[in-house]
Design a protein around this motif. Structure first.
Motif, PDB file in Angstrom:
ATOM      1  N   VAL A   4       3.638  -4.581   3.171  1.00 26.13           N
ATOM      2  CA  VAL A   4       4.461  -3.388   3.353  1.00 26.13           C
ATOM      3  C   VAL A   4       3.641  -2.155   2.997  1.00 26.13           C
ATOM      4  O   VAL A   4       2.830  -2.175   2.067  1.00 26.13           O
ATOM      5  CB  VAL A   4       5.744  -3.450   2.479  1.00 26.13           C
ATOM      6  CG1 VAL A   4       5.408  -3.588   1.004  1.00 26.13           C
ATOM      7  CG2 VAL A   4       6.625  -2.238   2.707  1.00 26.13           C
ATOM      8  N   VAL A   5       3.821  -1.095   3.787  1.00 27.76           N
ATOM      9  CA  VAL A   5       3.211   0.202   3.521  1.00 27.76           C
ATOM     10  C   VAL A   5       4.340   1.204   3.320  1.00 27.76           C
ATOM     11  O   VAL A   5       5.247   1.304   4.158  1.00 27.76           O
ATOM     12  CB  VAL A   5       2.305   0.651   4.680  1.00 27.76           C
ATOM     13  CG1 VAL A   5       1.765   2.064   4.424  1.00 27.76           C
ATOM     14  CG2 VAL A   5       1.150  -0.324   4.865  1.00 27.76           C
ATOM     15  N   LEU A   6       4.295   1.934   2.217  1.00 25.52           N
ATOM     16  CA  LEU A   6       5.317   2.932   1.915  1.00 25.52           C
ATOM     17  C   LEU A   6       4.707   4.321   1.970  1.00 25.52           C
ATOM     18  O   LEU A   6       3.681   4.583   1.335  1.00 25.52           O
ATOM     19  CB  LEU A   6       5.908   2.682   0.523  1.00 25.52           C
ATOM     20  CG  LEU A   6       6.593   1.335   0.306  1.00 25.52           C
ATOM     21  CD1 LEU A   6       7.052   1.201  -1.140  1.00 25.52           C
ATOM     22  CD2 LEU A   6       7.776   1.171   1.258  1.00 25.52           C
ATOM     23  N   PHE A  24       0.860  -1.180   0.000  1.00 18.43           N
ATOM     24  CA  PHE A  24       0.000   0.000   0.000  1.00 18.43           C
ATOM     25  C   PHE A  24       0.895   1.228   0.000  1.00 18.43           C
ATOM     26  O   PHE A  24       1.841   1.325   0.791  1.00 18.43           O
ATOM     27  CB  PHE A  24      -0.930   0.045   1.211  1.00 18.43           C
ATOM     28  CG  PHE A  24      -1.950   1.142   1.125  1.00 18.43           C
ATOM     29  CD1 PHE A  24      -3.099   0.963   0.377  1.00 18.43           C
ATOM     30  CD2 PHE A  24      -1.752   2.357   1.761  1.00 18.43           C
ATOM     31  CE1 PHE A  24      -4.040   1.980   0.262  1.00 18.43           C
ATOM     32  CE2 PHE A  24      -2.689   3.369   1.669  1.00 18.43           C
ATOM     33  CZ  PHE A  24      -3.840   3.191   0.912  1.00 18.43           C
ATOM     34  N   ILE A  25       0.589   2.157  -0.893  1.00 15.99           N
ATOM     35  CA  ILE A  25       1.380   3.380  -1.014  1.00 15.99           C
ATOM     36  C   ILE A  25       0.518   4.571  -0.630  1.00 15.99           C
ATOM     37  O   ILE A  25      -0.582   4.751  -1.166  1.00 15.99           O
ATOM     38  CB  ILE A  25       1.931   3.533  -2.443  1.00 15.99           C
ATOM     39  CG1 ILE A  25       2.970   2.429  -2.686  1.00 15.99           C
ATOM     40  CG2 ILE A  25       2.550   4.913  -2.643  1.00 15.99           C
ATOM     41  CD1 ILE A  25       3.585   2.434  -4.046  1.00 15.99           C
ATOM     42  N   ARG A  26       1.011   5.353   0.306  1.00 14.75           N
ATOM     43  CA  ARG A  26       0.298   6.516   0.792  1.00 14.75           C
ATOM     44  C   ARG A  26       1.195   7.745   0.684  1.00 14.75           C
ATOM     45  O   ARG A  26       2.382   7.648   0.392  1.00 14.75           O
ATOM     46  CB  ARG A  26      -0.163   6.328   2.243  1.00 14.75           C
ATOM     47  CG  ARG A  26       0.992   6.246   3.249  1.00 14.75           C
ATOM     48  CD  ARG A  26       0.498   6.388   4.674  1.00 14.75           C
ATOM     49  NE  ARG A  26      -0.328   7.558   4.860  1.00 14.75           N
ATOM     50  CZ  ARG A  26       0.133   8.790   5.076  1.00 14.75           C
ATOM     51  NH1 ARG A  26       1.441   9.020   5.132  1.00 14.75           N
ATOM     52  NH2 ARG A  26      -0.700   9.802   5.253  1.00 14.75           N
ATOM     53  N   GLN A  27       0.610   8.891   0.928  1.00  8.76           N
ATOM     54  CA  GLN A  27       1.367  10.138   0.949  1.00  8.76           C
ATOM     55  C   GLN A  27       0.568  11.176   1.724  1.00  8.76           C
ATOM     56  O   GLN A  27      -0.663  11.063   1.856  1.00  8.76           O
ATOM     57  CB  GLN A  27       1.652  10.637  -0.483  1.00  8.76           C
ATOM     58  CG  GLN A  27       2.652  11.784  -0.538  1.00  8.76           C
ATOM     59  CD  GLN A  27       3.001  12.167  -1.968  1.00  8.76           C
ATOM     60  OE1 GLN A  27       2.146  12.128  -2.854  1.00  8.76           O
ATOM     61  NE2 GLN A  27       4.244  12.532  -2.212  1.00  8.76           N
ATOM     62  N   ASP A  28       1.264  12.165   2.247  1.00 11.29           N
ATOM     63  CA  ASP A  28       0.621  13.251   2.973  1.00 11.29           C
ATOM     64  C   ASP A  28      -0.528  13.842   2.143  1.00 11.29           C
ATOM     65  O   ASP A  28      -0.387  14.066   0.937  1.00 11.29           O
ATOM     66  CB  ASP A  28       1.661  14.324   3.287  1.00 11.29           C
ATOM     67  CG  ASP A  28       1.058  15.527   3.980  1.00 11.29           C
ATOM     68  OD1 ASP A  28       0.792  15.448   5.181  1.00 11.29           O
ATOM     69  OD2 ASP A  28       0.844  16.545   3.281  1.00 11.29           O
ATOM     70  N   GLN A  82      13.932   5.033  -3.536  1.00  9.32           N
ATOM     71  CA  GLN A  82      13.995   4.254  -2.297  1.00  9.32           C
ATOM     72  C   GLN A  82      12.852   3.253  -2.224  1.00  9.32           C
ATOM     73  O   GLN A  82      13.039   2.104  -1.795  1.00  9.32           O
ATOM     74  CB  GLN A  82      13.956   5.197  -1.090  1.00  9.32           C
ATOM     75  CG  GLN A  82      15.236   5.986  -0.898  1.00  9.32           C
ATOM     76  CD  GLN A  82      15.094   7.044   0.180  1.00  9.32           C
ATOM     77  OE1 GLN A  82      14.076   7.748   0.274  1.00  9.32           O
ATOM     78  NE2 GLN A  82      16.106   7.171   1.024  1.00  9.32           N
ATOM     79  N   ALA A  83      11.663   3.684  -2.638  1.00 12.15           N
ATOM     80  CA  ALA A  83      10.510   2.770  -2.655  1.00 12.15           C
ATOM     81  C   ALA A  83      10.772   1.604  -3.590  1.00 12.15           C
ATOM     82  O   ALA A  83      10.511   0.433  -3.256  1.00 12.15           O
ATOM     83  CB  ALA A  83       9.253   3.520  -3.092  1.00 12.15           C
TER      84      ALA A  83
END
Length: 217
Positions: free
Chosen positions: A176-178, A122-126, A187-188
């Motif tokens: 994994v959560v990035l 799962f990929i998240r961001q602010d 890096q991801a």
């Protein structure tokens, strides 16, 4: 017999998950599949690719049959979406049993058989960073971009729920959560490449066929 590993990437809207998935597939020289999976499934059911535009997804996370020209009179959103997910699952399962691949979205982590070896991501961001990306990419005002990001997150959550998985975005539901607010795309990609090697059980060759999926950008 060579072992296959698939990487499923779920992501918040405008978090960069699709770009990371595409670059990762190029870096590992494995298959890359995104919304074209659903388009192929739609084709097998005689549906137009227009069925899968963001504007055709309703608040419940379902693609709507109420668009003129789709030729879907007499059917319901639920029945059509269920058939599309069934067909998409068949396609993804065939792919996963044939090759290693990256699947972006399409509820792949929810529908692929537990017996298929996979890494769920799962990929998240602010939120504010995603709003800025939405403003930049879609030309929206800040107010409309904030609404758009929230709306699309809700639609993705609901679509995954309809496909059979609760807990979209909850860390315990993924391998994994990035957080792209804290790390770079490179890096991801390196993190996921290491996990891929661990699953495969050996160090794979990398970077030999970069830019092969540019047409998906």
């Amino acid at each position: 017999m060579e072992k296959n590993t698939v990487i499923t990437i779920s992501r918040e809207y405008r978090s960069g998950g699709r770009q990371i998935g595409r670059r990762l597939a190029e870096y590992l020289d494995i298959g890359y599949y995104d919304k074209k999976i659903l388009e192929a499934a739609a084709g097998e059911l005689g549906l137009s690719p227009e069925f899968f535009t963001d504007s055709n997804m309703n608040a419940a996370g379902l693609f709507s049959i109420g668009v003129p020209g789709l030729g879907l009179s007499g059917l319901t959103d639920l029945s059509v979406n269920a058939r599309v997910i069934e067909k998409a699952t068949e396609l993804m399962t065939r792919i996963a049993r044939t090759e290693s691949a990256v699947f972006v979205g399409r509820a792949a982590d929810a529908v692929l058989d537990p017996g298929i070896r996979k890494i769920t991501v799962f990929i998240r961001q602010d939120f504010d960073q995603r709003v800025e990306a939405c403003m930049r990419e879609e030309g929206l005002s800040r107010r409309k971009a904030r609404l758009r990001v929230r709306e699309m997150d809700d639609k993705r959550r609901n679509f995954v729920r309809f496909a059979g998985k609760e807990g979209w975005g909850q860390p315990e539901q993924y391998d994994v959560v990035l957080d792209m607010s804290r790390i770079s795309e490179d890096q991801a990609m390196e993190t996921l490449a290491r996990l891929f090697d661990e699953k495969q059980g050996y160090e794979t060759l990398k970077g030999g066929y970069l830019n092969q999926y540019d047409h998906y950008a």
